[in-house]
Scaffold this active site. Structure first.
Site, short mmCIF file in Angstrom:
data_model
loop_
_atom_site.label_atom_id
_atom_site.label_comp_id
_atom_site.label_asym_id
_atom_site.label_seq_id
_atom_site.Cartn_x
_atom_site.Cartn_y
_atom_site.Cartn_z
N ASP A 13 0.74 -1.36 0.15
CA ASP A 13 -0.01 -0.16 -0.07
C ASP A 13 0.86 1.22 -0.09
O ASP A 13 0.61 2.26 0.46
CB ASP A 13 -0.87 0.13 1.12
CG ASP A 13 -1.63 -1.00 1.23
OD1 ASP A 13 -2.33 -1.36 0.18
OD2 ASP A 13 -2.35 -1.53 2.27
N GLY A 40 -4.62 -4.07 -4.04
CA GLY A 40 -5.41 -3.09 -4.15
C GLY A 40 -4.89 -1.89 -4.57
O GLY A 40 -4.18 -1.38 -3.61
N HIS A 41 -4.83 -1.51 -5.71
CA HIS A 41 -4.06 -0.44 -6.32
C HIS A 41 -4.89 0.72 -6.62
O HIS A 41 -5.66 0.67 -7.73
CB HIS A 41 -2.98 -0.90 -7.37
CG HIS A 41 -2.03 -1.91 -6.99
ND1 HIS A 41 -0.98 -2.34 -7.62
CD2 HIS A 41 -2.02 -2.58 -5.78
CE1 HIS A 41 -0.46 -3.19 -7.19
NE2 HIS A 41 -0.67 -3.02 -6.14
P1 GDP Z 1 -0.54 0.28 -3.38
O1 GDP Z 1 -1.33 -0.82 -3.07
O2 GDP Z 1 0.69 0.32 -3.22
O3 GDP Z 1 -1.10 0.77 -4.90
O4 GDP Z 1 -1.46 1.55 -2.70
P2 GDP Z 1 -2.87 1.69 -2.01
O5 GDP Z 1 -3.75 2.35 -3.36
O6 GDP Z 1 -3.60 0.47 -1.47
O7 GDP Z 1 -2.93 2.75 -0.94
C1 GDP Z 1 -2.14 4.11 -1.26
C2 GDP Z 1 -3.32 5.06 -0.98
O8 GDP Z 1 -2.73 6.40 -0.89
C3 GDP Z 1 -4.20 5.34 -1.90
O9 GDP Z 1 -5.52 5.66 -1.40
C4 GDP Z 1 -3.96 6.30 -2.80
O10 GDP Z 1 -5.02 7.11 -3.32
C5 GDP Z 1 -3.33 7.18 -1.75
N1 GDP Z 1 -2.16 7.90 -2.21
C6 GDP Z 1 -1.14 7.71 -2.96
N2 GDP Z 1 0.01 8.65 -3.19
C7 GDP Z 1 -0.81 9.73 -2.19
C8 GDP Z 1 0.11 10.77 -1.63
O11 GDP Z 1 1.00 11.01 -2.19
N3 GDP Z 1 -0.66 11.56 -0.63
C9 GDP Z 1 -1.76 11.06 -0.24
N4 GDP Z 1 -2.45 11.91 0.87
N5 GDP Z 1 -2.43 9.97 -0.67
C10 GDP Z 1 -1.80 9.13 -1.58
P1 IMO Z 2 -0.99 -4.14 -2.26
O1 IMO Z 2 -0.39 -4.59 -3.53
C1 IMO Z 2 -1.28 -4.60 2.06
C2 IMO Z 2 -1.07 -8.60 3.83
C3 IMO Z 2 -2.10 -9.11 4.12
C4 IMO Z 2 -1.73 -10.19 5.44
C5 IMO Z 2 -0.70 -10.78 4.44
C6 IMO Z 2 -0.99 -12.03 4.04
O2 IMO Z 2 -2.17 -3.33 -2.35
O3 IMO Z 2 0.19 -3.27 -1.61
P2 IMO Z 2 -2.56 -12.67 1.67
O4 IMO Z 2 -4.13 -12.31 1.34
O5 IMO Z 2 -1.70 -12.35 0.79
O6 IMO Z 2 -2.41 -13.96 2.00
O7 IMO Z 2 -2.44 -11.94 3.25
O8 IMO Z 2 -0.32 -9.75 3.58
N1 IMO Z 2 -1.17 -7.92 2.37
C7 IMO Z 2 -1.10 -6.80 1.88
N2 IMO Z 2 -1.00 -5.80 2.64
N3 IMO Z 2 -1.16 -4.55 0.82
C8 IMO Z 2 -1.26 -5.55 -0.01
O9 IMO Z 2 -1.29 -5.43 -1.36
C9 IMO Z 2 -1.40 -6.89 0.42
N4 IMO Z 2 -1.72 -8.21 0.09
C10 IMO Z 2 -1.51 -8.76 1.09
O10 IMO Z 2 -2.93 -8.10 4.99
O11 IMO Z 2 -1.06 -9.48 6.36
MG MG Z 3 -2.92 -1.48 -1.69
#
Ligand code: GDP
Ligand code: IMO
Ligand code: MG
Length: 428
Positions: A13, A40-41
């Site tokens: 994340d 979840g991207h």
């Molecule tokens: P990913 O799994 O690495 O793609 O990241 P996620 O989408 O799960 O989580 C990142 C969260 O931070 C999302 O809600 C993005 O919209 C938000 N985000 C990304 N970059 C920034 C930033 O520079 N500032 C803020 N405030 N939010 C951000």
């Molecule tokens: P992105 O790509 C954050 C974590 C879960 C759990 C562990 C194992 O959005 O960064 P799993 O379902 O893979 O067996 O879970 O890994 N986890 C993540 N945490 N971002 C993710 O993906 C994750 N995918 C799995 O919360 O601790």
């Molecule tokens: Mg994510």
């Protein structure tokens, strides 16, 4: 070099989806190489937020080919819903999306197995997203799994039933009964849909693209500290989340790898169980969670928050050979007078180190912090690197000095446009 890779350096994340979307226009192909619907991207542009789980984050650029590689575990049901959501937003992904014949299939029974095995772990549970990731990779390594290419064969149903039979026995071993209900019908409808898409030998596609001089961006999922070998085992995911995973998960030889973007938050988060040395269980942690809206993109769970942890970042940089750093969510730290950075750990023996102990789970470490002044300026309102406040530049310089890798991108908001490029010659 043809293949650049973007890798999360923390526990996922970090903001991978956003940066892949920002960098995508300079690439011909964006490819996912591991993980599945546990990811979840999030991408934001033109006032709309999109969350992708299995589809690569280059999908909003019609000229870019998007690949779901062989290292991915694909849930056809989740995939179909994702494709429909894109369609509803006017994006037809059927022409620029390619799925590897060798990607593993997540069956509804894999999700049940994930749930029953987590339940059996009780207090030791991993905190899995329960998307069936672990059980599907287990079947892959156990050489009994089904792959996307299998849906094209006449005996697919038979092979499906054989595998579900194995799963039924395992569920019974846990003292439960396997009940799939409507999921089975949904699965077969989704498989029917999958059959209409471009299911190809993506390893040939990618290597031919490399030969013809095209540029590829490999999009990591999860983060380095969730890697099955080097992460905080057993509280990890079941795939190789490191750069090495891109080679096996796409069929790319190491000599084709170019830039390695290492992405991290200006602080640190973790969702699910497991060690987190710099976790803040106090009001500061709660303030970061609120300011950063730190709630999971896949499960909605509150994310645990803490300060940046240099020993673990150094470890991730080392394992991945990171060439450029991207700092995300710098805007979230506006309200703090002081920013803390963990530079070392104090081990139970009294030893002070910047190395990760064998197991962060069993070894209690005490983080040693350096304090830096906060900047108290809303970075989201800043358009150029020249206008960044001195205290923030000081924070960047401190981290670069410690990590010995340039921070070439600073993200100051969720939108595509809230991205500042430093030393632009280093960015692709
Ligand atoms: P990913 O799994 O690495 O793609 O990241 P996620 O989408 O799960 O989580 C990142 C969260 O931070 C999302 O809600 C993005 O919209 C938000 N985000 C990304 N970059 C920034 C930033 O520079 N500032 C803020 N405030 N939010 C951000
Ligand atoms: P992105 O790509 C954050 C974590 C879960 C759990 C562990 C194992 O959005 O960064 P799993 O379902 O893979 O067996 O879970 O890994 N986890 C993540 N945490 N971002 C993710 O993906 C994750 N995918 C799995 O919360 O601790
Ligand atoms: Mg994510």
């Amino acid at each position: 070099m043809a293949v650049d890779i973007l890798i999360g350096l923390q526990w996922g994340d970090e903001g991978k989806g956003k940066i892949v979307d920002v960098l995508a226009p300079t690439y011909d192909i964006v490819a996912r190489f591991q993980g599945g619907p546990n990811a979840g991207h999030t991408l934001e542009f033109e006032g709309t937020k999109h969350v992708l789980h299995q589809i690569p984050s280059g999908i909003f650029h019609p000229h870019i080919q998007n690949i779901i590689g062989n290292g991915v575990v694909l849930d056809p049901i989740v995939f179909r819903v994702e494709m429909q959501k894109l369609q509803d937003r006017g994006v037809d992904a059927t022409q620029n999306l390619f799925v590897s014949k060798k990607a593993s299939l997540i069956l509804p029974s894999h999700r049940v197995l994930d749930r029953v095995s987590e339940e059996a772990l009780g207090n030791d549970k991993i905190g899995s997203t329960l998307k069936g990731i672990g059980p599907t990779y287990q079947d892959k390594i156990g050489r009994v799994g089904l792959r996307v290419g299998d849906v094209l064969a006449d005996n697919f149903k038979e092979r499906y039933e054989k595998l579900v039979d194995r799963h039924r026995k395992t569920v019974e071993f846990y003292g439960k009964t396997l009940e799939l209900g409507e999921e089975e019908q949904k699965f077969f409808e989704a498989v029917e849909y999958l059959r209409t898409l471009q299911i190809v030998d993506t390893e040939y596609m990618i290597n031919e693209a490399i030969q013809s001089g095209k540029k590829i961006l490999a999009e990591g999922a999860q983060g380095s500290l969730l890697d099955v070998d080097f992460g905080t085992y057993p509280f990890v995911t079941s795939s190789t989340t490191l750069v090495a995973g891109a080679c096996t998960g796409l069929g790319v030889a190491p000599r084709h790898i170019g830039e390695v973007y290492g992405i991290f938050k200006a602080y640190c988060t973790r969702v699910g169980s497991g060690p987190f040395p710099t976790e803040l269980l106090d009001q500061v942690g709660e303030d970061i969670r609120q300011a950063g809206r730190e709630f999971g993109s896949t499960t909605g769970r509150p994310r645990r928050c803490g300060w940046v942890d240099l020993p673990s970042l150094k470890y991730s940089i080392m394992l991945n050979g990171v060439t450029q750093l991207n700092m995300m969510k710098a805007d979230v730290l506006t309200e703090f007078d002081t920013i803390k950075v963990c530079t070392h750990y104090k081990l139970a023996s009294g030893e002070i180190t910047d190395h990760l102990p064998h197991s962060l789970d069993t070894e209690t470490v005490e983080p040693i912090y350096e304090e830096l002044p906060g900047w108290r300026v809303d970075l989201n309102k800043i358009d150029t690197v020249e206008d960044l406040p001195a205290a923030f530049v000081n924070y960047l310089n401190f981290l670069e000095d410690q990590l010995q890798v340039p921070i070439t991108i600073v993200s100051v908001g969720p939108d595509r446009k809230s991205t500042l490029k430093r030393e632009s010659e280093k960015v692709a």
